[in-house]
Scaffold this motif. Structure first.
Motif, PDB file in Angstrom:
ATOM      1  N   ASN A 169      -5.505  18.316  -9.094  1.00 16.87           N
ATOM      2  CA  ASN A 169      -4.589  17.216  -8.807  1.00 16.87           C
ATOM      3  C   ASN A 169      -3.519  17.609  -7.800  1.00 16.87           C
ATOM      4  O   ASN A 169      -2.461  17.024  -7.760  1.00 16.87           O
TER       5      ASN A 169
ATOM      6  N   VAL B 168       2.560   1.804  -3.463  1.00 18.65           N
ATOM      7  CA  VAL B 168       1.642   2.303  -4.490  1.00 18.65           C
ATOM      8  C   VAL B 168       1.349   3.787  -4.264  1.00 18.65           C
ATOM      9  O   VAL B 168       1.241   4.553  -5.211  1.00 18.65           O
ATOM     10  N   ALA B 169       1.248   4.214  -3.023  1.00 17.80           N
ATOM     11  CA  ALA B 169       1.002   5.633  -2.734  1.00 17.80           C
ATOM     12  C   ALA B 169       2.145   6.499  -3.262  1.00 17.80           C
ATOM     13  O   ALA B 169       1.921   7.588  -3.780  1.00 17.80           O
ATOM     14  N   GLY B 170       3.379   6.030  -3.149  1.00 17.45           N
ATOM     15  CA  GLY B 170       4.523   6.774  -3.668  1.00 17.45           C
ATOM     16  C   GLY B 170       4.493   6.898  -5.178  1.00 17.45           C
ATOM     17  O   GLY B 170       4.872   7.921  -5.745  1.00 17.45           O
TER      18      GLY B 170
ATOM     19  N   THR C 294       1.796   7.005  -7.034  1.00 22.56           N
ATOM     20  CA  THR C 294       0.755   7.981  -7.368  1.00 22.56           C
ATOM     21  C   THR C 294       1.273   9.403  -7.220  1.00 22.56           C
ATOM     22  O   THR C 294       1.000  10.259  -8.052  1.00 22.56           O
ATOM     23  N   ASP C 295       2.021   9.671  -6.151  1.00 22.33           N
ATOM     24  CA  ASP C 295       2.582  11.008  -5.944  1.00 22.33           C
ATOM     25  C   ASP C 295       3.519  11.393  -7.082  1.00 22.33           C
ATOM     26  O   ASP C 295       3.493  12.517  -7.562  1.00 22.33           O
ATOM     27  N   ARG C 296       4.341  10.457  -7.523  1.00 18.82           N
ATOM     28  CA  ARG C 296       5.255  10.753  -8.630  1.00 18.82           C
ATOM     29  C   ARG C 296       4.470  10.989  -9.918  1.00 18.82           C
ATOM     30  O   ARG C 296       4.875  11.797 -10.761  1.00 18.82           O
TER      31      ARG C 296
ATOM     32  N   VAL D 227       0.832  -1.210   0.000  1.00 21.25           N
ATOM     33  CA  VAL D 227       0.000   0.000   0.000  1.00 21.25           C
ATOM     34  C   VAL D 227       0.863   1.256   0.000  1.00 21.25           C
ATOM     35  O   VAL D 227       0.616   2.193  -0.760  1.00 21.25           O
ATOM     36  N   PHE D 228       1.899   1.302   0.828  1.00 20.34           N
ATOM     37  CA  PHE D 228       2.760   2.478   0.865  1.00 20.34           C
ATOM     38  C   PHE D 228       3.573   2.625  -0.409  1.00 20.34           C
ATOM     39  O   PHE D 228       3.851   3.734  -0.855  1.00 20.34           O
TER      40      PHE D 228
ATOM     41  N   ASN E  51       1.452  12.416 -10.166  1.00 18.10           N
ATOM     42  CA  ASN E  51       0.924  13.782 -10.114  1.00 18.10           C
ATOM     43  C   ASN E  51       2.011  14.805 -10.399  1.00 18.10           C
ATOM     44  O   ASN E  51       1.771  15.799 -11.079  1.00 18.10           O
TER      45      ASN E  51
END
Length: 123
Positions: free
Chosen positions: A101, A38-40, A42-44, A35-36, A46
């Motif tokens: 975004n 995948v969150a990283g 997504t940030d990259r 989970v962590f 954006n």
């Protein structure tokens, strides 16, 4: 025949409660790591979208300057540059309205400079 079956049933063993709990804890730790990670990603994504949108506005600004000899007065509500005669160029310059975004793209009409803030910072 019956004593043989009883002996087979007694020798069968299964997982203990402790073994099952250990496996569940290990799976929970692995799920948290995924989970962590995948969150990283997504940030990259954006940040990359922000940089691409800012570059698109910058290129459109320079194209406007090349065509009209002056920088556009601003970006309209639909992310288009208004020409001197009121028509629009650069249909749909950026995918979403600024800020949706996690970033905002700013355009300075005096010098055509494009800046971004939020998910990515371009100055």
């Amino acid at each position: 025949m019956m004593p043989k079956l009883r002996k087979l049933q007694q020798s069968e063993s299964g997982f203990t409660l402790i073994e099952l709990l250990i496996v569940i804890v290990i799976l929970g730790i692995l799920a948290a790591i995924v989970v962590f990670a995948v969150a990283g990603i997504t940030d990259r994504g954006n940040a990359a979208a922000c940089k691409a949108d800012a570059k698109t506005v910058e290129v459109a600004s320079e194209a406007y300057y090349a065509k009209y000899g002056a920088y556009a007065s601003g970006i309209g509500a639909t992310n288009n540059f208004n020409t001197h005669d009121g028509t629009l160029i650069g249909e749909g310059l950026i995918r979403d309205t600024p800020g949706n975004n996690g970033y905002t793209i700013s355009y300075a009409p005096s010098n055509g400079k494009v800046t971004a803030s939020g998910a990515c910072t371009i100055t």
